[in-house]
Design an enzyme around this catalytic site. Structure first.
Site, mmCIF file in Angstrom:
data_model
loop_
_atom_site.group_PDB
_atom_site.id
_atom_site.type_symbol
_atom_site.label_atom_id
_atom_site.label_comp_id
_atom_site.label_asym_id
_atom_site.label_seq_id
_atom_site.Cartn_x
_atom_site.Cartn_y
_atom_site.Cartn_z
ATOM 1 C CD GLU A 472 -3.285 0.705 1.866
ATOM 2 O OE1 GLU A 472 -3.370 -0.322 2.528
ATOM 3 O OE2 GLU A 472 -4.210 1.532 1.781
ATOM 4 C CD GLU A 755 -4.352 -0.374 9.249
ATOM 5 O OE1 GLU A 755 -3.649 -1.396 9.155
ATOM 6 O OE2 GLU A 755 -4.981 0.116 8.295
HETATM 7 C C1 BGC Z 1 -5.063 2.923 4.892
HETATM 8 C C2 BGC Z 1 -5.572 3.967 5.828
HETATM 9 C C3 BGC Z 1 -6.364 4.886 4.965
HETATM 10 C C4 BGC Z 1 -7.568 4.082 4.591
HETATM 11 C C5 BGC Z 1 -8.690 4.793 3.984
HETATM 12 C C6 BGC Z 1 -6.243 2.155 4.397
HETATM 13 O O1 BGC Z 1 -5.933 1.140 3.563
HETATM 14 O O2 BGC Z 1 -4.084 2.129 5.435
HETATM 15 O O3 BGC Z 1 -4.702 4.450 6.713
HETATM 16 O O4 BGC Z 1 -6.630 6.125 5.472
HETATM 17 O O5 BGC Z 1 -7.208 2.969 3.840
HETATM 18 O O6 BGC Z 1 -9.755 4.346 4.608
#
Ligand code: BGC
Length: 894
Positions: A472, A755
């Site tokens: 990501e 997270e």
């Molecule tokens: C990320 C988040 C991001 C989100 C949006 C995720 O995959 O890791 O931090 O803000 O997507 O909802």
């Protein structure tokens, strides 16, 4: 005495400037109430060492301004200037000495580029991720000494520059990641003393990077092949200039970096090394694969997209030794570096030709103590080195980075046992000045602050990312928006955000819609959402367009950031206006994340229970409010009035829709985050504030004393409680050690911020791997409150950049006996340090020269020693106004 810390565009270190920069400095001295009364700036060509005929001289200017003083002169291209400053203060009648001169390069205007983009990939190799050597030999004249020389280089891809066999500079992953289609950064490398008369060789290693490699869900998001652009400008003492630029004289060949990808890691096959490839005398032979680079047709207009990297290039920073090499219960050999970070492993090993080394980097051990790699998604994070000959080598990758604390040794050369001495880990991130420090009597809280720092380092690698490990690593706006105030305490993130906000504006849609991520690879590669338009306009995420410039303005005080971002800020608010119904609720068809990963999310969902309509309206109002203030500051009076009215109307709508007659929030808004947003964004009338705050405190108590908030509620939770008389409750949340809480993570052994509140659960099992990063700075955003409340250091929006500060330290005797907080502002060091025993507080505070502050001791009962300040009783506690200097106060809080 000389002025100190001379800054150009807010930076102490810089590479090159497109236009003449703005100058800033600190007044020397520790005296009280020290103020600048006048200044003088001179700028000259570097060869004019005595400033005999400056190109710009202000003469003596009667003013206190000492930051962002613009040099009002035209910048000649590829020119080395130097600059000096002196100042007068209210302490002495004579001026300070002139500062030591500082030098700076200017860049090239778009018309000054003679180089063309060239590629080693003919035909293109869209699926491959090998890196290439590029080289060009050129002759330096011997008949006139060189006065100055500077190389400008960039790539569609990532590159490392070389000159005469040596790497130039220490920038990593240049040119970084920008909205390449509209904005490409080039880097300047001064070459004084490095060119020899006769043959010299410029070289570059060119890889796929974010441009061509896989990022987001696809590859080739910006193009199918990599390219290089360079221009070396040599100025001789006789005034003549030589330019060596990228053209078809450049030769290229495959390099030993036979695979390098941001997510997947690198394969380095040393058998493909060409010794001496970037040295004079080397013969690039066709039979060894060398051939001419091919020109790439790029519209001339594209050269307008080029801007120099001014500051904050990515660099290799902290190095950590391996702490242990051990075997997991599953029989995996693993190296532990003790700290989760983004960067790479450097390995020292010996091997035979053809033997190899293979490592896989990861963040966490699972509940059984085995390597946990499933949360990496598709990212391979693997490093391979193939030996060319017998002997010891040191290997670190070139064009990739990993998010890791551990590395699994998948293969080590035969005949040697890996030990800690074979490995070290290196943090890689944007070079920024470290500014904020907090240290308290609580080891757990201190470790938490270290974790926030490490999550920032791990995710400030040229752009603000969500996470550095899984497939990501994108510039998610929501994360950046909520963390920006914390970032601006910990580091000087001024240049970093200026760059990224430029990309935000570049990637913004014509209708004002702001993408979820910047640079926007979701729209290009279509993340795979059901609705392909769902890559932009998420409330709380897109609002970064308005909120981040404002945060940067408050922290550093440069109005130019607001002026530059204004069209983008305005376009986003107009987008919301165009989509909203009469009541300001904008239920657009774009994807919304709401109070992301909140604990009150319904089972199976990642979107918290706070109504999306409420969040949308709250952020709409907040952005309109900030936009109104910005318009007023920029003298756009009509806009200011318009957005003020819009803001008022949205507040009124909020009241009608969500506030009951009893003055509480409506039934569907009975979440912690609804209360936080209503209060933090000032959406309810004065008389409703305290009851709502009391209700929030009650809801926390009812939830067994813990938070339920997600991305949007958490950052402001403690601040909102503090502002409404519930400081004790905020402290209980901060110091809570049971799940869910910040310190729970620390107790579970976290070295970065997770997270998920339950990344590791109380029973030691891990959260489901789909979205389970152990290095996400978002929840670390509470650190801004720690600086602002426990440290008491706050900017003032009327005199931003800490020209005037609000100093409001709060003592939490129940948990701490002392706390020291400091911030290197552009004017100097601002700090507080307090100790408390039995309600007696000793507080030392320092206010930088040429600034003022108001000090509020909200808990004070009796001031025992005011150290010369005039404290007056206030609505809560005592207040005093202060000029610069150090003050030692004592007071009681019981
Ligand atoms: C990320 C988040 C991001 C989100 C949006 C995720 O995959 O890791 O931090 O803000 O997507 O909802």
């Amino acid at each position: 005495m000389k002025i100190r810390n001379l800054r150009l565009n807010g930076q102490l270190e810089w590479m090159a400037f497109a236009e003449m920069p703005a100058v800033g400095w600190e007044i020397p001295g520790r005296g009280r109430n020290l103020q600048q009364t006048a200044y003088e700036i001179q700028v000259a060509l570097a060869e004019d060492t005595e400033f005999a005929s400056p190109v710009y001289a202000t003469g003596r200017v009667e003013a206190a301004a000492a930051q962002f003083v613009q040099i009002e002169a035209e910048a000649l291209p590829a020119t080395l200037y130097h600059l000096r400053v002196r100042a007068w203060t209210n302490e002495a009648s004579s001026a300070t000495d002139w500062s030591d001169p500082v030098c700076f390069w200017t860049g090239l205007g778009d018309a000054d580029w003679q180089g063309q983009f060239i590629t080693p990939e003919r035909p293109p190799r869209p699926r491959e991720s090998c890196a290439f050597y590029l080289r060009r030999s050129f002759t330096v004249r011997g008949d006139s000494p060189i006065k100055s020389a500077v190389l400008y280089m960039t790539a569609l891809g990532v590159y490392r520059p070389f000159l005469n066999g040596k790497r130039l500079g220490d920038t990593e992953l240049a040119p970084g990641w920008t909205a390449y289609q509209a904005h490409l950064r080039y880097q300047a490398y001064p070459l004084e003393g490095r060119l020899e008369p006769g043959e010299n060789v410029l070289g570059a290693l060119l890889g796929a990077g974010w441009f061509k490699g896989t990022i987001g869900q696809g590859r080739c998001n910006y193009g199918r092949s990599t390219a290089l652009l360079a221009q070396l400008v040599i100025t001789y003492a006789d005034g003549s200039r030589d330019t060596i630029a990228t053209d078809t004289e450049w030769q290229c060949a495959l390099s030993p970096v036979s695979f390098s990808e941001i997510y997947d890691g690198e394969i380095y096959d040393a058998r493909l090394e060409e010794e001496h490839w970037s040295e004079p005398g080397f013969q690039p032979l066709a039979e060894r694969g060398w051939r001419a680079a091919a020109p790439v047709r790029v519209p001339r207009d594209y050269f307008k997209a080029l801007r120099p990297t001014e500051a904050s290039p990515v660099k290799q920073q902290e190095s950590l030794p391996a702490l242990r090499v051990f075997e997991t219960p599953a029989g995996e050999r693993v190296v532990d570096f003790g700290q989760n970070l983004a960067g790479w492993v450097e390995t020292r090993a010996a091997g035979e030709e053809g033997d190899y080394l293979e490592l896989k980097c990861f963040e966490m051990l699972d509940e059984h103590g085995n390597a946990y790699t499933i949360n990496l998604g598709a990212a391979q994070q693997t490093l391979i080195y193939v030996f060319a000959r017998q002997g010891q080598v040191t290997f670190a990758p070139h064009f990739t980075f990993q998010g890791f604390r551990y590395a699994q040794i998948l293969h080590f050369p035969e005949g040697s046992e890996p030990g800690t001495g074979n490995f070290s880990s290196h943090a890689v991130y944007s070079a920024m000045e470290r500014t904020g420090h907090f240290l308290s009597s609580s080891p757990l809280l201190n470790r938490f602050m270290e974790n926030v720092l490490w999550s920032m380092r791990s995710n400030f690698l040229d752009i603000p990312t969500d996470c550095p490990q899984r497939s990501e690593r994108l510039g998610w706006l929501g994360d950046a928006q909520i963390f920006a105030p914390t970032a601006c305490y910990l580091y000087n993130a001024d240049a970093f955000f200026r760059k990224w906000l430029l990309d935000l504006a570049c990637d913004q849609r014509e209708d004002g819609g702001v993408p979820h991520v910047v640079p926007d690879v979701l729209t290009y590669s279509n993340w795979g959402y059901a609705n392909p338009s769902s890559t932009y306009a998420a409330t709380g995420w897109a609002d970064a367009a308005v909120l981040c410039p404002w945060t940067v303005y408050l922290a550093y005080g440069d109005r130019e950031i607001l002026a530059r971002q204004y069209p983008s800020m305005r376009a986003w608010v107009e987008y919301m206006r165009s989509k909203a119904d009469e009541q300001g609720i904008w239920n657009s068809d774009t994807m919304q994340f709401g109070d992301w990963v909140a604990l009150d999310a319904p089972p199976g969902s990642r979107v918290g229970a706070t109504p999306l309509g409420l969040i949308g309206l709250a952020y709409f109002a907040r952005s309109a409010d900030i936009l109104a203030k910005t318009a007023a500051l920029l003298g756009k009076d009509e806009d200011a009035e318009d957005y003020l009215q819009l803001h008022e109307k949205l507040r009124e709508n909020f009241r009608q829709l969500y506030l009951t007659e009893e003055g509480l929030l409506a039934e569907e808004a009975q979440t912690q985050t609804s209360h936080v947003l209503a209060l933090a964004f000032g959406l309810v009338p004065e008389q409703a504030r305290q009851p709502l705050a009391d209700r929030l405190a009650e809801m926390i108590r009812a939830a067994d004393g813990h938070l339920l908030t997600g991305f949007l509620g958490t950052p402001r939770l403690c601040a909102v409680l503090t502002e409404h008389g519930h400081f004790d409750q905020a402290c209980r949340l901060l110091f809570r050690e049971e799940f869910p809480s910040w310190l729970f993570e620390v107790r579970q052994g976290a070295t970065t911020i997770w997270e998920r509140w339950d990344g590791i659960k109380a029973d030691g099992t891990l959260h489901e791997p789909g979205m389970n990063s152990y290095n996400h700075y978002a929840y670390g955003a509470v650190a801004a409150w720690i600086f602002s409340a426990l440290g008491g250091l706050n900017p003032d929006e009327h005199e931003p950049g800490y020209k005037h500060s609000h100093i409001r330290p709060l003592i939490c005797e129940q948990y701490l006996t002392q706390a020291s907080t400091s911030l290197q502002t552009y004017y100097g060091r601002l700090s507080t340090a307090w100790t408390v025993r039995d309600g007696a507080v000793e507080l030392t505070l320092t206010i930088p020269p040429n600034t003022t502050a108001d000090i509020e001791l909200a808990q004070a009962r009796e001031i025992r020693d005011a150290d010369g300040l005039d404290f007056r009783p206030a609505a809560q506690g005592y207040r005093a106004a202060a000029g610069s200097g150090t003050y030692k106060l004592s007071y009681t809080i019981k």
